[in-house]
Design a protein around this motif. Sequence first.
Motif, mmCIF file in Angstrom:
data_model
loop_
_atom_site.group_PDB
_atom_site.id
_atom_site.type_symbol
_atom_site.label_atom_id
_atom_site.label_comp_id
_atom_site.label_asym_id
_atom_site.label_seq_id
_atom_site.Cartn_x
_atom_site.Cartn_y
_atom_site.Cartn_z
ATOM 1 N N LEU A 85 0.826 -1.214 0.000
ATOM 2 C CA LEU A 85 0.000 0.000 0.000
ATOM 3 C C LEU A 85 0.860 1.264 0.000
ATOM 4 O O LEU A 85 0.543 2.242 -0.678
ATOM 5 C CB LEU A 85 -0.915 0.010 1.239
ATOM 6 C CG LEU A 85 -2.140 -0.889 1.170
ATOM 7 C CD1 LEU A 85 -2.827 -0.946 2.526
ATOM 8 C CD2 LEU A 85 -3.123 -0.381 0.119
ATOM 9 N N THR A 86 1.948 1.254 0.768
ATOM 10 C CA THR A 86 2.723 2.496 0.911
ATOM 11 C C THR A 86 3.658 2.748 -0.274
ATOM 12 O O THR A 86 4.009 3.886 -0.542
ATOM 13 C CB THR A 86 3.555 2.476 2.212
ATOM 14 O OG1 THR A 86 4.301 1.258 2.248
ATOM 15 C CG2 THR A 86 2.675 2.572 3.429
ATOM 16 N N ILE A 87 4.043 1.694 -0.994
ATOM 17 C CA ILE A 87 4.974 1.882 -2.119
ATOM 18 C C ILE A 87 4.264 1.830 -3.467
ATOM 19 O O ILE A 87 4.554 2.617 -4.362
ATOM 20 C CB ILE A 87 6.098 0.828 -2.068
ATOM 21 C CG1 ILE A 87 6.993 1.115 -0.874
ATOM 22 C CG2 ILE A 87 6.925 0.831 -3.356
ATOM 23 C CD1 ILE A 87 8.121 0.155 -0.684
ATOM 24 N N GLY A 88 3.305 0.920 -3.593
ATOM 25 C CA GLY A 88 2.680 0.723 -4.908
ATOM 26 C C GLY A 88 1.368 1.443 -5.085
ATOM 27 O O GLY A 88 0.797 1.401 -6.184
ATOM 28 N N VAL A 98 6.119 4.568 4.794
ATOM 29 C CA VAL A 98 7.047 3.524 4.305
ATOM 30 C C VAL A 98 8.127 3.205 5.337
ATOM 31 O O VAL A 98 8.262 2.052 5.761
ATOM 32 C CB VAL A 98 7.701 3.927 2.964
ATOM 33 C CG1 VAL A 98 8.736 2.875 2.556
ATOM 34 C CG2 VAL A 98 6.675 4.056 1.883
ATOM 35 N N PRO A 99 8.907 4.207 5.781
ATOM 36 C CA PRO A 99 9.971 3.856 6.744
ATOM 37 C C PRO A 99 9.434 3.384 8.078
ATOM 38 O O PRO A 99 10.128 2.697 8.825
ATOM 39 C CB PRO A 99 10.767 5.162 6.898
ATOM 40 C CG PRO A 99 9.872 6.233 6.425
ATOM 41 C CD PRO A 99 8.944 5.633 5.419
ATOM 42 N N LEU A 148 9.938 -4.379 -3.641
ATOM 43 C CA LEU A 148 9.125 -3.484 -4.478
ATOM 44 C C LEU A 148 9.963 -2.328 -5.011
ATOM 45 O O LEU A 148 9.799 -1.901 -6.154
ATOM 46 C CB LEU A 148 7.942 -2.941 -3.669
ATOM 47 C CG LEU A 148 6.833 -3.955 -3.375
ATOM 48 C CD1 LEU A 148 5.842 -3.392 -2.365
ATOM 49 C CD2 LEU A 148 6.100 -4.330 -4.655
ATOM 50 N N ARG A 149 10.877 -1.826 -4.176
ATOM 51 C CA ARG A 149 11.729 -0.715 -4.638
ATOM 52 C C ARG A 149 12.693 -1.171 -5.728
ATOM 53 O O ARG A 149 13.110 -0.382 -6.567
ATOM 54 C CB ARG A 149 12.512 -0.126 -3.466
ATOM 55 C CG ARG A 149 11.712 0.924 -2.700
ATOM 56 C CD ARG A 149 12.636 1.759 -1.833
ATOM 57 N NE ARG A 149 13.183 0.955 -0.764
ATOM 58 C CZ ARG A 149 12.750 0.977 0.490
ATOM 59 N NH1 ARG A 149 11.763 1.778 0.812
ATOM 60 N NH2 ARG A 149 13.291 0.237 1.406
ATOM 61 N N PRO A 269 5.143 2.735 -10.533
ATOM 62 C CA PRO A 269 4.156 3.830 -10.529
ATOM 63 C C PRO A 269 3.209 3.649 -9.344
ATOM 64 O O PRO A 269 2.881 2.515 -8.974
ATOM 65 C CB PRO A 269 3.412 3.622 -11.855
ATOM 66 C CG PRO A 269 3.593 2.179 -12.186
ATOM 67 C CD PRO A 269 4.919 1.778 -11.621
ATOM 68 N N ARG A 270 2.814 4.764 -8.730
ATOM 69 C CA ARG A 270 1.857 4.661 -7.613
ATOM 70 C C ARG A 270 0.456 4.615 -8.215
ATOM 71 O O ARG A 270 -0.045 5.623 -8.710
ATOM 72 C CB ARG A 270 2.000 5.862 -6.683
ATOM 73 C CG ARG A 270 3.212 5.772 -5.801
ATOM 74 C CD ARG A 270 3.359 6.998 -4.930
ATOM 75 N NE ARG A 270 4.618 6.927 -4.211
ATOM 76 C CZ ARG A 270 4.749 6.415 -2.991
ATOM 77 N NH1 ARG A 270 3.712 5.943 -2.367
ATOM 78 N NH2 ARG A 270 5.925 6.385 -2.409
#
Lengths: 536, 341
Positions: A85-88, A98-99, A148-149, A269-270
């Motif tokens: 959820l936080t990255i994608g 994220v962190p 994911l990154r 991409p978000r």
Amino acid sequence: MTAARGDRWTRAPLWLALAFLLLFVLAPLGVLAVETVWSADGLTLDAWRALADDTNALTQLWATLRLGVAATTLSLLLGGAHAWLTIGRDLPLGRFLVPLGVAPLVVPPIFVAMGFADLAEVRGFWPCAMLLGICHAPFVAVLAARGLRATDGRAYEAALLLRGRGRAELWLLRSILPELLAGCLLAFLFTVADHGVPEFLTVKGKTWHTYAEGIFSRWNRRAVGTTFAELESPIVAALPFLAGLGCLLWAALRLRASAPDRGVVRPLPRRPLGTWRWPALLLPLTYLGAGIGVPLLVLTRWVLGSAQRREPMGLEYARQSYQKAIDQGLPDLVHSLWLALGVAAVIVLLAIPLARRSARRSPWLDLLTALPATMPAILLGMGLVRTFHANPGLGWTGWDFYAGWGFAVCGYAARFLPFAALTLASQVRRLPVAAEEAGRFVPRHAVHRALRLHVQPLLPAAWSAFVLSFVLSLRELDLAVMLPAANATAVRRLANAVHFQHEDWSGVIALMLLSLAILVPLLPTLLAGRKLSALS
Amino acid sequence: MSLAVTVTDLEQQKGAFHLGPVSLSVKPGSRTAIVGPSGSGKTSLLRCIAGLERPDRGAIRIGERAVAGAGVHVEPVDRGVGLVFQDGALWPHLTAVQHLTFAAPKLSRADALQLLERAGLAAQADKKPGRMSGGEAQRLGLLRALAQHPQVLLLDEPLRSVDVHQRDGLVLLVRTLCDERDVTSILVTHDRDEALALADELAVMRDGQLVEQGAAVTLLEQPRTAFTAAFLRGAACLQTSALGGGRVRTPFGEFDAPAAAPAANELRLVLFPGDAEAHDGVDGPEARILARLPGEHGMRWRCAVDDQIVVAKAPANPTHHNGTTRLRLTGSPRLLPWQAR
């Protein structure tokens, strides 16, 4: 000075690290194994038969596996969803969240258990699985976020265009599968090796036990001289467990190693969540709330007097709590701080040469270094105690190494070295070999070359390893129970105090402990403006 | 002062790949390129010369000094060589100036800045490699190797990651700096243009063996093997078969095999561009026309004969446009062994 003589200096840290592994990892296990085989009540076929027929041991094993699977499933759902959820996705406050995925790691599982136990009746298997799942979800969250990154957004967009949204998400899942599985395996290992939380949640009216608890109780009965005919040594009971966990660790390491180095990538991409954008925020908030919020809230309430039924709760009572905590618990807290700092420093110094060696020349060293992660800390503690309680080889000096802080630092370092060594080895693998080869043409002393070209690029990862080791040491309960000097740490004192209803000042100590655990990782951000996300 | 490099009967086993035996002689101050297709062993040979790898057998001398051989292995730092790596292999955490001052302890910051300015990198002095282009990184890699004043400069495909429009500048820089410092240079590449731009001597390698060595002009005009002709000039090498009595059959007819030729099956009919022409007759092998190329010497056709591409002169007034044509030789046939023995 010739190159060969210079090389000897650069190899010295590696030899030191290998000697450490030999003394504090292999020797304790070897001593347990030898005692199991050759002692008076050593390993016999009867002992194995007894183990196979011991319904108690099988029940414990089954309970442990169920606990591990249940808790890991929850870790996967919470940690994986947090990262996804936080990255994608375009989650509100996503960049800040994220962190924070790693944040619950700073809270000792026992604190989470104490927090929830204060709010509701959390006894038994399922509450225990839920709490351990929350506590170990950061492993999944961090590794999934890393996967994911590292995924190329262009490849994801290509899958989106060619196969549609559903298939593209499946493709994304497959591409981060190695990281996801490695995170799950780590969560599983930590869950099944945990002794403190199951013990805490079942201390009254025991109805089930885990394998780690079983091993500890055998050890206790053995230590007080009780005849122990059915099983001769804790390691007999632990061997099948260790073998299974060793296989899992090997699988986790292979999975991490097989995750492709994806090189330069464009970020994912978000994608928009649409009408689910705000409701989806509930998931990370629930995860972080359960992992950090509830323990902090309950500990704060204790400080204000809730546990002592003080009405009204207030700052005056909090002041008294702080006074009591400083009088009674400050030395423990200081001990904890120095111990954790010492452990983290030792671990980083040992992990750098080990990581370099395993990444460049000896991959088998990964498995050797990671050995302590496969076993319950309580078992490692037993091995350390059996090996060093008589101060072997030191008798003539009169130095009681066993009772001192040095032994505790070494024991903790052996326990947490795998995480730092694996983190650093992963970083070494990312550095180009050719750049290191270029250093072989530089006419400088080998030590200077090694520090500038081998160690300096590892400093950011070394800092992450330092923080991780520091936080894990600060929250370690199982080894604190076993090692004499570590008995005086704040976590050990807290675990005792909670059983005896001294929650007011123990809440203060716990909050101080958490402050330390949070402050140290934040220091570079506060002082040098380093991005917090680097830690995750 | 530049030094000679002599490699004698060098052999190395790496997994399934066997390098050598290779013997190579590089004169002091010369510019030599070791060329060959990927996997031919040229980089392994260069790494042995640099001291990054140890040969199993054979010897290497730099000047009068044995640096590798039986019981001898001199570390890279003590060989007096500099190496320019593929893709730069820069240190990601150091700035451009730090690269030079760390690589050459006697170099002051002012000297380093001057060197960077000469290479057009003054603006990048305080940048790390992550913020440089491929060309800039490769320039810095070259300066780093030369900063220590080596007597032999080794270059491993230095132009590979450089944009086409930046290549000329880098070629000029390499040649200028090597001339100024009187350095012997050995280049490794699979790119013929890169080799010809940076070297005067060529050594051609294939399957771990040295095929032939000589002046670039000689090897281009009069290659002794069909492989060299194919690799350096893109020549078509057509199969032949032995007929006995010193005759061989080729797709263009039967010819006498050259004197002292190897077994006839090892011979190839070598066709440089323009050695064959298309015609409307019925003689000669049939060829499929792949492309029509205008050029200074008139129209050329790229044609496929067997599995080879032949660049043939187009007829003045072609009448057939159905995609096939017939070819004939414009001169005497060039029959060469595929690889020297």
